[in-house]
Scaffold this motif. Structure first.
Motif, PDB file in Angstrom:
ATOM      1  N   CYS A 138       0.822  -1.213   0.000  1.00  0.00           N
ATOM      2  CA  CYS A 138       0.000   0.000   0.000  1.00  0.00           C
ATOM      3  C   CYS A 138       0.857   1.263   0.000  1.00  0.00           C
ATOM      4  O   CYS A 138       2.042   1.225   0.326  1.00  0.00           O
ATOM      5  N   ASP A 139       0.224   2.367  -0.373  1.00  0.00           N
ATOM      6  CA  ASP A 139       0.897   3.648  -0.312  1.00  0.00           C
ATOM      7  C   ASP A 139       0.721   4.258   1.073  1.00  0.00           C
ATOM      8  O   ASP A 139       0.185   3.622   1.989  1.00  0.00           O
ATOM      9  N   GLU A 140       1.161   5.506   1.246  1.00  0.00           N
ATOM     10  CA  GLU A 140       1.105   6.138   2.569  1.00  0.00           C
ATOM     11  C   GLU A 140      -0.326   6.398   3.033  1.00  0.00           C
ATOM     12  O   GLU A 140      -0.571   6.633   4.215  1.00  0.00           O
ATOM     13  N   ARG A 141      -1.284   6.306   2.129  1.00  0.00           N
ATOM     14  CA  ARG A 141      -2.689   6.501   2.484  1.00  0.00           C
ATOM     15  C   ARG A 141      -3.434   5.171   2.618  1.00  0.00           C
ATOM     16  O   ARG A 141      -4.657   5.134   2.625  1.00  0.00           O
ATOM     17  N   ASP A 142      -2.672   4.084   2.680  1.00  0.00           N
ATOM     18  CA  ASP A 142      -3.237   2.736   2.800  1.00  0.00           C
ATOM     19  C   ASP A 142      -4.066   2.344   1.581  1.00  0.00           C
ATOM     20  O   ASP A 142      -4.974   1.509   1.675  1.00  0.00           O
ATOM     21  N   GLY A 143      -3.764   2.924   0.443  1.00  0.00           N
ATOM     22  CA  GLY A 143      -4.404   2.526  -0.809  1.00  0.00           C
ATOM     23  C   GLY A 143      -3.450   1.677  -1.618  1.00  0.00           C
ATOM     24  O   GLY A 143      -2.233   1.686  -1.384  1.00  0.00           O
TER      25      GLY A 143
END
Length: 260
Positions: A138-143
């Motif tokens: 995931c990315d830093e936004r949990d996406g």
């Protein structure tokens, strides 16, 4: 001459071995900048020469001139050289089964060398679904980090992407801590943005592939009566956590119902 190579696969690959070159001696390099998908070929090549990935890249540049390098797309390479990904040629009747096996192998094996929990469903002769419990990066936004062609196909997993290239329709569902994302693709290219859906499962990916009958052949089919051990692959017995899984073949159920 310098070659700009995409880091889509996270590292650089060594020079194209002889078996990967065309009869004219051209080295085929795809848009992701790699020319071998099999680490059993790549790793020994580097070790024998004491080369790092970066040094191997320099050796490749030194070995081939610009007019000897032909850049092709990922889709073109899969469709013209399916045996590089699925071990058999396009005309082989075993191709649909080999595609399924490679997708299962990818789903079953975690990056730490352990086995995960998976399920396999064969809906028809050229349609199958594989679900696993692997957690998506995931990315830093949990996406989810966009994968191949900006889709939900994970860049770190080549087998589903290659199978999607040989499909007329692919549906990818990713689960992230109870949040579901679904996307449909034509080939390996998204037909639209991903959409959210409700799910109770914490993590994993479920992918349905509808293989292209014009590519595989209208009379070809995934093998009947497959056993899990036939899809495990070589080296599974050495895994620290071997598991079994079921294969749900809806064709057999339909045939049994028709015979009653």
């Amino acid at each position: 001459m310098r070659i700009a190579v995409s880091d889509a696969w996270g590292d650089l690959r060594p020079p194209a071995p002889d078996w990967l070159r065309s009869p004219s001696g051209t080295a085929f390099v795809d848009e992701f900048g790699f020319w071998s998908d099999f680490h059993e070929t790549v790793t020994p090549w580097c070790r024998r020469r004491g080369l790092s990935a970066a040094s191997a890249m320099i050796a490749f540049v030194d070995r081939y001139s610009a007019d000897q390098i032909q850049v092709i797309t990922f889709e073109e390479r899969v469709r013209t050289h399916p045996a590089m990904y699925f071990r058999v040629a396009r005309e082989s009747p075993e191709l649909p089964t080999e595609i399924l096996q490679q997708v299962v192998w990818d789903a079953l094996h975690h990056r730490d060398g352990t086995h995960g929990q998976i399920s396999v469903e064969i809906e028809s002769d050229l349609v199958f679904t594989v679900e696993d419990d692997q957690r998506r990066t995931c990315d830093e936004r949990d996406g989810p980090i966009p994968g191949f062609f900006g889709s939900l196909l994970d860049k770190e997993r080549w087998a589903p992407a290659a199978a999607a290239v040989l499909s007329v329709r692919t549906v990818v569902e990713v689960r992230l801590d109870g949040r579901g994302l679904r996307q449909e693709l034509v080939g390996a290219v998204p037909s639209g943005d991903w959409e959210e859906f409700a799910t109770s499962k914490p993590s994993g990916t479920r992918t349905t592939f509808q293989l292209d009958p014009s590519y595989c052949g209208p009379d070809e089919a995934i093998a009947w009566a497959l056993r899990p051990e036939e899809l495990h692959g070589r080296g599974c017995d050495a895994s620290p956590s071997p598991v079994t899984f079921s294969i749900h073949d809806l064709r057999a159920e339909a045939e049994n119902s028709a015979g009653e």
